[in-house]
Design a protein around this motif. Structure first.
Motif, PDB file in Angstrom:
ATOM      1  N   ILE A 245      35.625  39.213  18.249  1.00 53.43           N
ATOM      2  CA  ILE A 245      36.473  40.279  18.811  1.00 53.43           C
ATOM      3  C   ILE A 245      35.823  40.877  20.049  1.00 53.43           C
ATOM      4  O   ILE A 245      36.496  41.113  21.077  1.00 53.43           O
ATOM      5  CB  ILE A 245      36.728  41.367  17.750  1.00 53.43           C
ATOM      6  CG1 ILE A 245      37.576  40.827  16.595  1.00 53.43           C
ATOM      7  CG2 ILE A 245      37.405  42.580  18.377  1.00 53.43           C
ATOM      8  CD1 ILE A 245      38.985  40.460  16.967  1.00 53.43           C
ATOM      9  N   LEU A 246      34.528  41.126  20.001  1.00 49.89           N
ATOM     10  CA  LEU A 246      33.839  41.740  21.136  1.00 49.89           C
ATOM     11  C   LEU A 246      33.866  40.839  22.365  1.00 49.89           C
ATOM     12  O   LEU A 246      34.224  41.278  23.471  1.00 49.89           O
ATOM     13  CB  LEU A 246      32.392  42.065  20.757  1.00 49.89           C
ATOM     14  CG  LEU A 246      32.173  43.243  19.799  1.00 49.89           C
ATOM     15  CD1 LEU A 246      30.708  43.365  19.439  1.00 49.89           C
ATOM     16  CD2 LEU A 246      32.679  44.537  20.432  1.00 49.89           C
ATOM     17  N   THR A 247      33.473  39.578  22.207  1.00 49.03           N
ATOM     18  CA  THR A 247      33.416  38.678  23.363  1.00 49.03           C
ATOM     19  C   THR A 247      34.810  38.297  23.858  1.00 49.03           C
ATOM     20  O   THR A 247      34.959  37.947  25.027  1.00 49.03           O
ATOM     21  CB  THR A 247      32.644  37.401  22.988  1.00 49.03           C
ATOM     22  OG1 THR A 247      33.246  36.797  21.835  1.00 49.03           O
ATOM     23  CG2 THR A 247      31.193  37.715  22.705  1.00 49.03           C
ATOM     24  N   GLY A 248      35.807  38.358  22.985  1.00 46.33           N
ATOM     25  CA  GLY A 248      37.158  38.064  23.432  1.00 46.33           C
ATOM     26  C   GLY A 248      37.832  39.234  24.112  1.00 46.33           C
ATOM     27  O   GLY A 248      38.736  39.045  24.929  1.00 46.33           O
ATOM     28  N   THR A 249      37.394  40.444  23.787  1.00 50.86           N
ATOM     29  CA  THR A 249      38.023  41.641  24.332  1.00 50.86           C
ATOM     30  C   THR A 249      37.319  42.131  25.591  1.00 50.86           C
ATOM     31  O   THR A 249      37.978  42.526  26.568  1.00 50.86           O
ATOM     32  CB  THR A 249      38.027  42.760  23.267  1.00 50.86           C
ATOM     33  OG1 THR A 249      38.669  42.282  22.081  1.00 50.86           O
ATOM     34  CG2 THR A 249      38.780  43.985  23.786  1.00 50.86           C
ATOM     35  N   PHE A 250      35.994  42.105  25.594  1.00 52.40           N
ATOM     36  CA  PHE A 250      35.221  42.665  26.710  1.00 52.40           C
ATOM     37  C   PHE A 250      34.541  41.536  27.485  1.00 52.40           C
ATOM     38  O   PHE A 250      33.775  40.748  26.904  1.00 52.40           O
ATOM     39  CB  PHE A 250      34.173  43.656  26.191  1.00 52.40           C
ATOM     40  CG  PHE A 250      34.754  44.783  25.389  1.00 52.40           C
ATOM     41  CD1 PHE A 250      35.416  45.831  26.013  1.00 52.40           C
ATOM     42  CD2 PHE A 250      34.649  44.777  24.006  1.00 52.40           C
ATOM     43  CE1 PHE A 250      35.955  46.864  25.265  1.00 52.40           C
ATOM     44  CE2 PHE A 250      35.183  45.796  23.251  1.00 52.40           C
ATOM     45  CZ  PHE A 250      35.849  46.854  23.883  1.00 52.40           C
ATOM     46  N   ARG A 251      34.801  41.479  28.764  1.00 54.01           N
ATOM     47  CA  ARG A 251      34.239  40.418  29.608  1.00 54.01           C
ATOM     48  C   ARG A 251      32.715  40.520  29.681  1.00 54.01           C
ATOM     49  O   ARG A 251      32.021  39.502  29.700  1.00 54.01           O
ATOM     50  CB  ARG A 251      34.847  40.501  31.009  1.00 54.01           C
ATOM     51  CG  ARG A 251      34.277  39.471  31.979  1.00 54.01           C
ATOM     52  CD  ARG A 251      35.016  39.466  33.303  1.00 54.01           C
ATOM     53  NE  ARG A 251      34.366  38.591  34.274  1.00 54.01           N
ATOM     54  CZ  ARG A 251      34.496  37.284  34.287  1.00 54.01           C
ATOM     55  NH1 ARG A 251      35.231  36.689  33.364  1.00 54.01           N
ATOM     56  NH2 ARG A 251      33.883  36.551  35.193  1.00 54.01           N
ATOM     57  N   ALA A 252      32.190  41.738  29.708  1.00 52.68           N
ATOM     58  CA  ALA A 252      30.739  41.918  29.782  1.00 52.68           C
ATOM     59  C   ALA A 252      30.061  41.326  28.548  1.00 52.68           C
ATOM     60  O   ALA A 252      29.014  40.662  28.646  1.00 52.68           O
ATOM     61  CB  ALA A 252      30.401  43.397  29.915  1.00 52.68           C
TER      62      ALA A 252
END
Length: 277
Positions: free
Chosen positions: A106-113
């Motif tokens: 979820i984190l890597t798919g939602t936030f580009r950073a």
């Protein structure tokens, strides 16, 4: 009643039947029997070959011998004890690895950073075989339960992570833009847009992770284990008990089938809009 009304009344059941196909219980049971047809035929052929002497019982025992070994181990309580220990190891590893895989997906798919910072590292670690990590795992965790759970968690992390990431990045950007236009908070956007959109991919990842978890369990129970289904098979190898070895393989296969059926049930409950094959 007019002719037109009668025509509409007669056509209404036909339209309903065409629009919402009903599942008959008989067809459902027939489909389940078809799923088990090939395994049953394999077992019957296996038993026939063993009974006629085509198979050496020292190499591959008959299914009846495997069933006898299972009954003896179950009656002594040894089979149940080893099975519950393996199930506990696999369940804890899946819970940890799958939970972390879902969170980071979820984190890597939602936030580009987060994607730029973490994804490359995860892809590098993903290609390392579990067998190559066994010496390090023994040095880090010893030969206790922690190392075994770590290997299972590591193996189940990546299927859930990759499929969750794919599910999030595959969401239509217009849906996210619409949520922003309607003023939804980040939490509401996640609950109403991100999670439903990524859920099919997440369940596919869980399905793969459940299968891989038992492969990792076999690897983890191959070193320093004094209990578990893998230990039972290794101990039987020392005494040339091929019936017990085959029993352990059958148990792994049945657990894999049960886990797959569980995920399929979750898919039908959580994804009712998808048409199953």
């Amino acid at each position: 009643m007019t002719v037109g009304a009668r025509s509409r009344e007669r056509a209404r059941p036909e339209v309903q039947a065409a629009g919402t196909p009903s599942r008959r219980p008989g067809r459902a049971w027939q489909g389940e029997w078809i799923r088990w047809l090939v395994p049953l035929l394999v077992v019957l052929g296996w038993q026939l070959a063993a009974s006629t002497g085509l198979l050496n019982p020292r190499v591959l025992p008959a299914p009846s011998a495997v069933i006898t070994a299972a009954w003896e181990l179950a009656r002594s309580g040894e089979l149940g004890r080893h099975f519950l220990i393996s199930l506990q190891r696999a369940g804890l590893g899946i819970l940890i690895g799958g939970g972390l895989g879902f969170t980071f997906g979820i984190l890597t798919g939602t936030f580009r950073a987060a994607n730029l910072l973490l994804d490359t590292t995860f892809q590098m670690i993903r290609t390392i075989p579990n067998l190559a990590l066994i010496p390090l795992v023994i040095l880090w965790f010893g030969i206790g339960e922690s190392g075994k759970v770590f290997l299972i968690a590591l193996a189940t992390f990546f299927p859930v992570y990759l499929n969750t990431l794919h599910g999030v990045t595959g969401i239509d950007p217009r849906l996210t833009e619409m949520a922003r236009v309607y003023g939804l908070s980040p939490l509401d956007t996640f609950r109403r847009v991100t999670l439903p959109g990524a859920l099919p991919g997440v369940l596919v990842g869980v399905r793969y992770a459940l299968g891989i978890s038992w492969l990792a369990l076999v690897v983890s129970e191959s070193f320093g284990a004094s209990s578990g289904i893998g230990f039972l098979a290794m101990d039987a190898r020392e005494f040339f008990r091929t019936d017990v070895i085959v029993l352990a393989i059958v148990i792994y296969a049945l657990i894999g089938k049960a886990a797959d059926a569980l995920v399929r049930t979750l898919e039908r409950r959580l994804l009712p809009w998808q048409v199953s094959a």
